[in-house]
Design a protein around this motif. Structure first.
Motif, PDB file in Angstrom:
ATOM      1  N   ASP A  89     -64.753  -5.510  -3.454  1.00 20.52           N
ATOM      2  CA  ASP A  89     -65.302  -4.153  -3.606  1.00 20.52           C
ATOM      3  C   ASP A  89     -65.248  -3.595  -5.058  1.00 20.52           C
ATOM      4  N   GLY A  91     -67.858  -4.596  -6.587  1.00 19.63           N
ATOM      5  CA  GLY A  91     -69.397  -4.143  -6.839  1.00 19.63           C
ATOM      6  C   GLY A  91     -70.293  -5.265  -6.953  1.00 19.63           C
ATOM      7  N   LYS A  92     -69.721  -6.449  -6.761  1.00 19.71           N
ATOM      8  CA  LYS A  92     -70.967  -7.520  -6.627  1.00 19.71           C
ATOM      9  C   LYS A  92     -72.023  -7.462  -6.121  1.00 19.71           C
ATOM     10  N   THR A  93     -71.962  -6.823  -4.679  1.00 17.15           N
ATOM     11  CA  THR A  93     -73.204  -6.858  -3.903  1.00 17.15           C
ATOM     12  C   THR A  93     -73.974  -5.774  -4.584  1.00 17.15           C
ATOM     13  N   THR A  94     -73.427  -4.743  -4.987  1.00 21.37           N
ATOM     14  CA  THR A  94     -74.098  -3.619  -5.696  1.00 21.37           C
ATOM     15  C   THR A  94     -75.090  -4.077  -6.803  1.00 21.37           C
ATOM     16  N   ASN A 187     -67.455  -2.632 -14.103  1.00 22.10           N
ATOM     17  CA  ASN A 187     -68.070  -1.861 -13.454  1.00 22.10           C
ATOM     18  C   ASN A 187     -67.693  -0.384 -12.927  1.00 22.10           C
ATOM     19  N   LYS A 188     -68.656   0.569 -12.449  1.00 23.78           N
ATOM     20  CA  LYS A 188     -67.971   1.829 -12.010  1.00 23.78           C
ATOM     21  C   LYS A 188     -67.587   2.496 -12.960  1.00 23.78           C
ATOM     22  N   ASP A 190     -69.312   4.987 -14.096  1.00 21.70           N
ATOM     23  CA  ASP A 190     -69.589   6.562 -13.937  1.00 21.70           C
ATOM     24  C   ASP A 190     -68.420   7.218 -13.038  1.00 21.70           C
ATOM     25  N   GLY A 224     -73.214   0.021 -11.128  1.00 20.74           N
ATOM     26  CA  GLY A 224     -74.068  -0.496 -10.226  1.00 20.74           C
ATOM     27  C   GLY A 224     -74.916   0.594  -9.707  1.00 20.74           C
TER      28      GLY A 224
HETATM   29  P1  GDP Z   1     -68.375  -6.100  -3.315  1.00 28.64           P
HETATM   30  O1  GDP Z   1     -67.332  -6.437  -2.261  1.00 28.64           O
HETATM   31  O2  GDP Z   1     -67.502  -6.667  -4.690  1.00 28.64           O
HETATM   32  O3  GDP Z   1     -69.761  -6.736  -3.037  1.00 28.64           O
HETATM   33  O4  GDP Z   1     -68.554  -4.672  -3.644  1.00 28.64           O
HETATM   34  P2  GDP Z   1     -69.769  -3.855  -3.437  1.00 28.64           P
HETATM   35  O5  GDP Z   1     -71.068  -3.947  -3.905  1.00 28.64           O
HETATM   36  O6  GDP Z   1     -69.813  -3.910  -1.897  1.00 28.64           O
HETATM   37  O7  GDP Z   1     -68.814  -2.173  -3.631  1.00 28.64           O
HETATM   38  C1  GDP Z   1     -67.835  -1.857  -3.244  1.00 28.64           C
HETATM   39  C2  GDP Z   1     -68.186  -0.259  -3.117  1.00 28.64           C
HETATM   40  O8  GDP Z   1     -67.968   0.218  -4.372  1.00 28.64           O
HETATM   41  C3  GDP Z   1     -69.246   0.210  -2.186  1.00 28.64           C
HETATM   42  O9  GDP Z   1     -68.771   1.354  -1.739  1.00 28.64           O
HETATM   43  C4  GDP Z   1     -70.178   0.654  -3.587  1.00 28.64           C
HETATM   44  O10 GDP Z   1     -71.141   1.736  -3.172  1.00 28.64           O
HETATM   45  C5  GDP Z   1     -69.175   0.971  -4.685  1.00 28.64           C
HETATM   46  N1  GDP Z   1     -69.665   0.851  -5.914  1.00 28.64           N
HETATM   47  C6  GDP Z   1     -70.258  -0.376  -6.625  1.00 28.64           C
HETATM   48  N2  GDP Z   1     -70.746  -0.177  -7.628  1.00 28.64           N
HETATM   49  C7  GDP Z   1     -70.345   1.279  -8.160  1.00 28.64           C
HETATM   50  C8  GDP Z   1     -70.433   2.055  -9.289  1.00 28.64           C
HETATM   51  O11 GDP Z   1     -70.916   1.397 -10.295  1.00 28.64           O
HETATM   52  N3  GDP Z   1     -70.100   3.063  -9.075  1.00 28.64           N
HETATM   53  C9  GDP Z   1     -69.556   3.599  -8.093  1.00 28.64           C
HETATM   54  N4  GDP Z   1     -69.498   4.957  -8.019  1.00 28.64           N
HETATM   55  N5  GDP Z   1     -69.502   3.007  -6.884  1.00 28.64           N
HETATM   56  C10 GDP Z   1     -69.874   1.724  -6.949  1.00 28.64           C
END
Ligand code: GDP
Length: 496
Positions: A89, A91-94, A187-188, A190, A224
């Motif tokens: 969570d 943000g890897k996928t994002t 990440n995040k 914002d 992301g």
């Molecule tokens: P992963 O488990 O590392 O692949 O994480 P995801 O990419 O699935 O991201 C997990 C959650 O964080 C999702 O709900 C994304 O929309 C949110 N998210 C990812 N990157 C950002 C960011 O830069 N800003 C915000 N506000 N939310 C993010």
């Protein structure tokens, strides 16, 4: 690939007669000087004698990667291969989705994005970065376990509102043990709760030597979601890859790794990350024990391409069987060469399996033999106890010596020792070094091993200690008999 017992004895520097009797102890049956062994069996035997043999089994049939270039700096640069890791969570996928979209936007052909395990991003400078898009540590780890170090750079994603978490620390460990350099993407940023300084100090506390703390690990703040900082991230990747000076020959026989393998409606496909050389339709390749004549190459946009140079990943069609993720891919100059390599590898695998079976059979045989000996021993002891309830206490010995003559001499002289209360008994005697089965037998029968004028292998010494087996090690008979006397007297009932 085969050797006679006589030749092996010569190679090991052991007298033939002694060697044959020792082979008997190792569990070989009906061995004569002209008996023939396979290279593998001979290698196992040689190991018993402390050698570390390599079996030369027609290596020429196999395919192997080329040696590194003589002058690496004369070879062109190739795109870096990047893996994104971090806590769930964060943000890897994002981030991967954002990067993939930018790659499609820049893509000249309008294909349909598909997951093939990797994609390349073209920068405005013309430079390229290849991302492995199976996020998470499992893929990275399973590839590494198979010896495939496919990644040049790890991007460690840490959410600014959550900071360092268990999987973050795990990712740091993996990158470090794989000796892959890292870039941190916070990440995040914002988010209102973002706390960049806390992430930095937590990273430093976990041994990541980040720039702000005097180290050389770059830190980039990104989102992301909004795309903020993503250009910086890409620039930083290119900067690091220039410093790492990542190069590969675009010509010569191609080499790479299987990233993924699957069956699609168009047929059996596998994504290959090319590390050296260039793959083209019509090439003959081998991955593990699988052959392919490359029918077509497709990129992540599903578009057919004419070639895959180093540092790029393509989905390849044309496999006879599905290759396995993590298998090394090697190009062969001809179809025959590729096929004979596959043939060789299949046979090699069969040989290994047969060897495992033989070893297991030998082990079982030895176990049964020891059980039988132990049972005999118990019976003998019981009989003797019945026969002479008031007779002397018998102390068991195993006699080992350099040659037959010394074993006889030692046995004769210790059997002279003893009195009405305690006497030695020799359960086993044979020339040659102490073997594992000697120690096992001694442990079961409660024997003391006498070793006369023989070296003792280190693992045998350890095994004896582990099994509480005493070894009397001498090369002068007088000293030996003195110690045997002592052992016997230790077994006397205390006299008051
Ligand atoms: P992963 O488990 O590392 O692949 O994480 P995801 O990419 O699935 O991201 C997990 C959650 O964080 C999702 O709900 C994304 O929309 C949110 N998210 C990812 N990157 C950002 C960011 O830069 N800003 C915000 N506000 N939310 C993010």
């Amino acid at each position: 690939e085969f050797i006679s017992v006589a030749n092996l004895a010569t190679a090991l520097g052991v007298k033939l007669e002694l060697f044959i009797s020792q082979l008997g102890e190792l569990g070989f049956e009906e061995i004569a000087k002209d008996s023939i062994m396979t290279g593998e069996t001979a290698a196992l035997v040689a190991q018993e004698y402390g050698f570390e043999p390599t079996v030369d089994a027609g290596e020429d049939e196999d395919l192997r990667p080329r040696p590194p270039p003589e002058d690496p700096s004369s070879v062109p640069l190739r795109p870096p291969v990047v893996t994104i890791m971090g806590h769930v969570d964060h943000g890897k996928t994002t981030l991967l989705d954002f990067l993939r979209k930018s790659s499609i936007a820049a893509g000249e052909h309008g294909g349909i994005t598909q997951h093939i395990g990797a994609f390349s991003v073209q920068m405005s400078s013309g430079k390229q970065i290849t991302f492995l898009d199976t996020p998470g540590h499992a893929a990275f780890l399973s590839m590494r376990q198979r010896g495939a170090n496919v990644t040049d750079i790890v991007i460690l994603v840490v959410a600014a509102d959550d900071s360092v978490k268990p999987q973050t620390i795990e990712a740091i460990k993996h990158a470090r043990s794989a000796k892959v350099p890292m870039i941190v993407a916070i990440n995040k940023i914002d988010k209102d709760q973002a706390n960049v300084e806390r992430v930095k100090s937590d990273l430093a506390a976990n041994g990541v030597e980040i720039e702000d703390y005097g180290g050389d690990v770059q830190v980039v703040c990104v989102s992301g979601k909004t795309g903020q900082g993503m250009d910086d991230l890409e620039d930083n990747i290119l900067l690091l890859s220039e410093m790492l000076d990542i190069r590969a020959e675009p010509d010569g026989m191609a080499e790479g790794w299987v990233l993924e393998s699957s069956i699609k409606p168009i047929g059996r496909v596998a994504t290959v990350l090319v590390k050296r050389g260039t793959l083209r339709p019509g090439d003959f390749i081998v991955a593990g024990r699988v052959f392919a004549k490359v029918r077509s190459l497709r990129n992540e946009a599903g578009v057919e391409v004419e070639e895959a140079p180093p540092g790029t990943a393509v989905e390849i069609l044309g496999w006879k069987e599905p290759p396995e993720a993590g298998d090394m891919v090697l190009q062969a100059p001809t179809e025959d060469k590729a096929k004979s390599a596959v043939h060789y590898r299949i046979e090699q695998k069969e040989r290994e399996e047969a060897m495992e079976q033989i070893t297991e059979m030998e082990r079982l045989k030895r176990e049964r033999e020891l059980e039988r000996l132990a049972a005999e021993e118990a019976e003998k002891n019981a009989e003797e106890a019945e026969e002479k309830p008031d007779g002397p206490k018998m102390i068991n010995f195993t006699v080992k010596g350099d040659v037959h003559g010394s074993v006889e001499a030692v046995t004769a002289s210790i059997l002279e020792i003893g009195n009405n209360e305690v006497r030695p008994r020799v359960l086993l005697s044979s020339p040659g070094q102490i073997t594992e089965s000697d120690v096992e037998h001694a442990a079961i029968s409660g024997s003391t091993i006498i070793n006369f004028n023989n070296p003792i292998a280190g693992h045998i010494k350890r095994m004896a200690i582990d099994n509480k087996v005493r070894i009397l090690d001498h090369n002068i008979i007088y000293n030996l008999t003195e110690e045997v006397r002592q052992v016997l007297s230790e077994n006397l009932a205390p006299t008051i």
